[in-house]
Design a protein around this motif. Sequence first.
Motif, mmCIF file in Angstrom:
data_model
loop_
_atom_site.group_PDB
_atom_site.id
_atom_site.type_symbol
_atom_site.label_atom_id
_atom_site.label_comp_id
_atom_site.label_asym_id
_atom_site.label_seq_id
_atom_site.Cartn_x
_atom_site.Cartn_y
_atom_site.Cartn_z
ATOM 1 N N ARG A 85 34.133 63.387 16.941
ATOM 2 C CA ARG A 85 35.656 62.840 17.534
ATOM 3 C C ARG A 85 35.397 61.775 18.675
ATOM 4 N NH1 ARG A 85 35.412 66.252 13.686
ATOM 5 N NH2 ARG A 85 37.434 66.858 12.283
ATOM 6 N N ALA A 86 36.692 61.371 19.145
ATOM 7 C CA ALA A 86 36.488 61.180 20.377
ATOM 8 C C ALA A 86 37.374 62.175 21.402
ATOM 9 C CB ALA A 86 37.120 59.739 20.620
ATOM 10 N N ASP A 87 37.623 62.010 22.485
ATOM 11 C CA ASP A 87 38.725 62.580 23.458
ATOM 12 C C ASP A 87 39.793 62.796 23.327
ATOM 13 O OD1 ASP A 87 36.662 64.222 24.457
ATOM 14 O OD2 ASP A 87 36.487 63.337 26.066
ATOM 15 N N GLY A 88 40.703 63.311 22.620
ATOM 16 C CA GLY A 88 42.053 63.083 22.432
ATOM 17 C C GLY A 88 42.487 62.420 21.081
ATOM 18 N N HIS A 89 41.631 62.752 19.845
ATOM 19 C CA HIS A 89 42.007 62.319 19.083
ATOM 20 C C HIS A 89 41.649 63.293 18.340
ATOM 21 C CE1 HIS A 89 42.003 58.093 19.352
ATOM 22 N NE2 HIS A 89 41.438 58.205 20.010
ATOM 23 N N HIS A 93 35.895 59.577 13.621
ATOM 24 C CA HIS A 93 36.040 58.296 13.731
ATOM 25 C C HIS A 93 36.241 57.494 11.919
ATOM 26 C CE1 HIS A 93 35.626 54.074 15.412
ATOM 27 N NE2 HIS A 93 34.922 53.197 14.482
ATOM 28 N N ALA A 94 35.489 58.472 11.103
ATOM 29 C CA ALA A 94 35.536 58.426 9.811
ATOM 30 C C ALA A 94 36.908 58.623 9.115
ATOM 31 C CB ALA A 94 34.037 59.315 8.921
ATOM 32 N N GLN A 95 37.162 59.012 9.856
ATOM 33 C CA GLN A 95 38.862 59.853 9.260
ATOM 34 C C GLN A 95 40.016 58.769 9.628
ATOM 35 O OE1 GLN A 95 38.142 63.052 10.879
ATOM 36 N NE2 GLN A 95 37.844 64.636 9.208
ATOM 37 N N ARG A 96 39.422 57.892 10.797
ATOM 38 C CA ARG A 96 40.063 57.792 11.100
ATOM 39 C C ARG A 96 40.897 56.180 10.580
ATOM 40 N NH1 ARG A 96 39.009 57.306 17.652
ATOM 41 N NH2 ARG A 96 40.657 55.529 18.069
#
Length: 268
Positions: A85-89, A93-96
């Motif tokens: 998970r990138a900061d703020g998300h 990445h896969a879920q996005r």
Amino acid sequence: MSEQRVRIEIDEFGVATVTLNRAEKHNALDPAMFDAIVDATEQLATDRTVRAVVLHGAGKSFCSGLDITGLGNRDGSGPRDLLARADGHIANHAQRVAYGWSRVPAPVIAAITGNCFGGGLQIALGADIRFATPDARLSIMEVKWGLVPDMGITQSLPRLVGLDVAKELTFTGRILTGTEADALGLVTHVSDDPLAAAQELAHEIAGKSPHAVQAAKRLYEETWTGSDPESALMLESTLQVELMGSPNQIEAVTAGMTERAPAFADPD
């Protein structure tokens, strides 16, 4: 856009057509495709001229799921880095690639043809509305590979089917036709030409007040499941107060009373 895995075209009516562009691989999800879809959701989330989105796959299929071979070539730790998970998300990445469509203010309509498996189905479930051909093939297929579905399905599937149906489809990984998926509620409509049907609906929506449409999407996204009644009812009132007397709301009333086509302004 990463390696042109995704194309975005926006017409004069504010309808964005998003094409998953890896037809030779049935739009399977390799690292470049993951990156490109995330980029697309972020671009559309901030483009205030977009009033509706049509999402489809180039070639024969919507998306056949993960490209296992391609994921093995990803720099770093391989497929596991998609779970970071990138900061703020709140989503990894896969879920996005699936959850990101719910963060686009404009309605998103998926047009499903051919194979729509695993991660591909979860992307389609991330759309607001789905059209599929009668012979489309849909599956929550992760169990075939000894995995669970993990691309945002907890935020989409519970809004569409009962827990027993979700479990059966997930435990078995069985392939449904578009007609069967429609009967279960996984898709909204069956159409021989889902792209044309999606485009027609997108243009109808684009002719409505974008402020009202986007507020309605937000209302349902934030309250449909897991919201307490007090918060949900308060959000209804808050959004309505913001709309009442606004330029687009006045334009909707004026156009309706004078029986002319409305001319709505894009959101700020």
